[in-house]
Design a protein around this motif. Sequence first.
Motif, PDB file in Angstrom:
ATOM      1  N   GLY A  68       3.309  -6.234   6.745  1.00  0.00           N
ATOM      2  CA  GLY A  68       3.471  -4.808   7.270  1.00  0.00           C
ATOM      3  C   GLY A  68       2.076  -3.739   7.979  1.00  0.00           C
ATOM      4  N   CYS A  69       1.244  -3.040   6.684  1.00  0.00           N
ATOM      5  CA  CYS A  69      -0.396  -2.498   7.365  1.00  0.00           C
ATOM      6  C   CYS A  69      -1.100  -3.711   8.047  1.00  0.00           C
ATOM      7  N   ALA A  70      -1.067  -4.880   7.759  1.00  0.00           N
ATOM      8  CA  ALA A  70      -2.498  -5.664   8.601  1.00  0.00           C
ATOM      9  C   ALA A  70      -1.461  -5.658   9.516  1.00  0.00           C
ATOM     10  N   THR A  71      -0.001  -6.130  10.412  1.00  0.00           N
ATOM     11  CA  THR A  71       0.210  -5.710  11.751  1.00  0.00           C
ATOM     12  C   THR A  71       0.288  -5.132  12.416  1.00  0.00           C
ATOM     13  N   GLN A  72       0.569  -3.539  11.381  1.00  0.00           N
ATOM     14  CA  GLN A  72       0.149  -2.268  11.911  1.00  0.00           C
ATOM     15  C   GLN A  72      -1.380  -1.940  12.532  1.00  0.00           C
ATOM     16  N   LEU A  73      -2.139  -2.561  11.828  1.00  0.00           N
ATOM     17  CA  LEU A  73      -3.843  -3.012  11.881  1.00  0.00           C
ATOM     18  C   LEU A  73      -3.970  -3.451  12.926  1.00  0.00           C
ATOM     19  N   PHE A  74      -3.476  -4.854  13.039  1.00  0.00           N
ATOM     20  CA  PHE A  74      -4.002  -5.717  14.371  1.00  0.00           C
ATOM     21  C   PHE A  74      -3.193  -5.226  16.451  1.00  0.00           C
ATOM     22  N   PHE A 127       0.815  -1.145   0.375  1.00  0.00           N
ATOM     23  CA  PHE A 127      -0.350   0.148   0.078  1.00  0.00           C
ATOM     24  C   PHE A 127       1.155   1.381  -0.098  1.00  0.00           C
ATOM     25  N   VAL A 128       0.402   2.230  -0.394  1.00  0.00           N
ATOM     26  CA  VAL A 128       0.684   3.592  -0.354  1.00  0.00           C
ATOM     27  C   VAL A 128       0.370   4.562   0.240  1.00  0.00           C
ATOM     28  N   LEU A 129       0.748   4.658   1.630  1.00  0.00           N
ATOM     29  CA  LEU A 129       0.618   6.008   3.328  1.00  0.00           C
ATOM     30  C   LEU A 129       0.499   7.265   2.198  1.00  0.00           C
ATOM     31  N   GLU A 130      -0.789   7.765   1.775  1.00  0.00           N
ATOM     32  CA  GLU A 130      -0.633   9.566   1.327  1.00  0.00           C
ATOM     33  C   GLU A 130      -0.202  10.324   2.878  1.00  0.00           C
ATOM     34  N   GLY A 131      -0.494  10.054   3.543  1.00  0.00           N
ATOM     35  CA  GLY A 131      -0.388  10.997   4.674  1.00  0.00           C
ATOM     36  C   GLY A 131      -0.802  12.157   4.244  1.00  0.00           C
ATOM     37  N   ALA A 148       4.025   6.600  15.051  1.00  0.00           N
ATOM     38  CA  ALA A 148       4.663   7.858  15.179  1.00  0.00           C
ATOM     39  C   ALA A 148       5.869   6.571  14.216  1.00  0.00           C
ATOM     40  N   PRO A 149       6.373   6.542  14.300  1.00  0.00           N
ATOM     41  CA  PRO A 149       8.086   6.176  13.772  1.00  0.00           C
ATOM     42  C   PRO A 149       7.501   6.030  12.217  1.00  0.00           C
ATOM     43  N   ASN A 150       6.976   5.192  11.648  1.00  0.00           N
ATOM     44  CA  ASN A 150       6.526   4.857  10.485  1.00  0.00           C
ATOM     45  C   ASN A 150       6.140   6.157  10.067  1.00  0.00           C
ATOM     46  N   ALA A 151       5.071   7.561  10.336  1.00  0.00           N
ATOM     47  CA  ALA A 151       4.606   8.265  10.100  1.00  0.00           C
ATOM     48  C   ALA A 151       5.929   8.593   9.984  1.00  0.00           C
ATOM     49  N   LEU A 152       6.412   9.083  10.915  1.00  0.00           N
ATOM     50  CA  LEU A 152       7.678   9.839  10.579  1.00  0.00           C
ATOM     51  C   LEU A 152       8.776   9.836   9.323  1.00  0.00           C
ATOM     52  N   ALA A 153       8.997   8.760   9.532  1.00  0.00           N
ATOM     53  CA  ALA A 153       9.746   8.193   7.959  1.00  0.00           C
ATOM     54  C   ALA A 153       9.457   8.598   6.988  1.00  0.00           C
ATOM     55  N   ASN A 154       7.859   8.603   6.784  1.00  0.00           N
ATOM     56  CA  ASN A 154       7.145   8.980   5.893  1.00  0.00           C
ATOM     57  C   ASN A 154       7.259  10.239   4.890  1.00  0.00           C
ATOM     58  N   PHE A 155       7.344  11.265   5.842  1.00  0.00           N
ATOM     59  CA  PHE A 155       7.206  12.713   5.788  1.00  0.00           C
ATOM     60  C   PHE A 155       8.064  13.160   4.505  1.00  0.00           C
ATOM     61  N   PHE A 156       9.186  12.689   4.176  1.00  0.00           N
ATOM     62  CA  PHE A 156      10.304  12.349   3.542  1.00  0.00           C
ATOM     63  C   PHE A 156      10.140  11.304   2.648  1.00  0.00           C
ATOM     64  N   SER A 157       9.586  10.878   2.616  1.00  0.00           N
ATOM     65  CA  SER A 157       9.715   9.777   1.617  1.00  0.00           C
ATOM     66  C   SER A 157       8.888   9.840   0.793  1.00  0.00           C
ATOM     67  N   SER A 158       9.660   9.775  -0.687  1.00  0.00           N
ATOM     68  CA  SER A 158       8.708   9.557  -2.113  1.00  0.00           C
ATOM     69  C   SER A 158       8.267   8.611  -1.677  1.00  0.00           C
ATOM     70  N   SER A 159       8.587   7.686  -1.383  1.00  0.00           N
ATOM     71  CA  SER A 159       7.922   6.069  -1.849  1.00  0.00           C
ATOM     72  C   SER A 159       6.397   5.718  -0.787  1.00  0.00           C
ATOM     73  N   LYS A 160       6.296   6.563   0.194  1.00  0.00           N
ATOM     74  CA  LYS A 160       5.528   6.148   1.507  1.00  0.00           C
ATOM     75  C   LYS A 160       4.930   4.424   1.727  1.00  0.00           C
ATOM     76  N   VAL A 161       5.517   3.820   0.832  1.00  0.00           N
ATOM     77  CA  VAL A 161       5.464   2.393   0.136  1.00  0.00           C
ATOM     78  C   VAL A 161       5.634   1.247   1.896  1.00  0.00           C
ATOM     79  N   ILE A 162       3.911   1.009   2.275  1.00  0.00           N
ATOM     80  CA  ILE A 162       3.993   0.236   3.463  1.00  0.00           C
ATOM     81  C   ILE A 162       3.259  -1.021   2.704  1.00  0.00           C
ATOM     82  N   SER A 163       4.287  -2.512   3.438  1.00  0.00           N
ATOM     83  CA  SER A 163       3.555  -3.482   2.572  1.00  0.00           C
ATOM     84  C   SER A 163       2.269  -4.033   2.746  1.00  0.00           C
ATOM     85  N   PHE A 164       1.686  -4.991   1.957  1.00  0.00           N
ATOM     86  CA  PHE A 164      -0.030  -5.636   2.849  1.00  0.00           C
ATOM     87  C   PHE A 164       0.938  -6.151   4.537  1.00  0.00           C
TER      88      PHE A 164
END
Length: 316
Positions: A101-107, A17-21, A83-99
């Motif tokens: 990884g997304c399921a794990t974060q939600l869980f 997935f891509v987290l648009e933020g 927070a750590p993933n959100a902080l990394a995505n602020f300066f990331s061009s892709s903002k990608v999270i694996s399927f």
Amino acid sequence: MPTHTDGNLSALPLREFVLEGFRGGAQTQALLFVVFLALYVVTVLGNLTMIMVITLDVHLHSPMYFFLKNLSFLDLCYSSVIAPNALANFFSSSKVISFSGCATQLFFFALLVTTEGFLLAVMAYDRFMAICSPLRYPITMCPSTCACMVLGAYCGGCLNSIIETSLTFQLPFCSSNHIDHFFCDVPPLLRLACADTALNELVMFGICGLIIVGTTLVVLVSYGYIAVTILSMRSRSGRHKVFSTCGSHLTAVSLFYGTVFVMYAQPGAVESMEQGKVVSVFYTLVIPMLNPLIYSLRNKDVKDALWRLGRRHTAS
């Protein structure tokens, strides 16, 4: 695994997935990074301090502070899930999270947030027993009972997390893989599904509503009895101490339940993601940051414990 289709292309396994933020240019992203970082650092320091103080000071080895230490642990953990993933995505061009990884974060997010909701109700019941039945309190709230209550809160959180995560990730995601949020959550994920999500929304509103209503009733009934007991006290200092302690808990409960209700337990909560992002920042970072301040600044026992630890450190 859910699939993703693009135009006339055949369905392919969805791997990321891509987290648009948050929307905005480089300056906006930099400002948000600073805000998120400041909130997260204060959250970590505040909750670690509460855990350390309660663990090291023998005067705080009581059921009330046992629950408060667990609350600080939950706040520390679920803000760290986001927070750590959100902080990394602020300066990331892709903002990608694996399927996965997304399921794990939600869980883990659903597990920890739901557990906190149950724990706040347990803390209200603890105050009810301490104030309204002080003679029975040491027996009723013995260490084994307290441990079972915390374990029960985690079990309830785990059950809700399994249901929400499994129902969400069995959906086919074929409209897009861009999540209009800064972390993986149920409402923005449902917007990407190309199947009927009525059941998912019903389950989310139903379970969250049931949990919020049930735990709120426990809090209201507990504090109703507490209010009657406080008003019958003759000692002004006793009333002030009880009001201070209970006021801290009621503040934390109101902030947490209010924001969670806005996000998950009302019809139409899924529709406005921009509003949802702001609300999400509040309960993923602001409330975990505020809880240690609420409980320490309005709690004489915690302030005395901090002073004793500071004096012991200075003497050594």
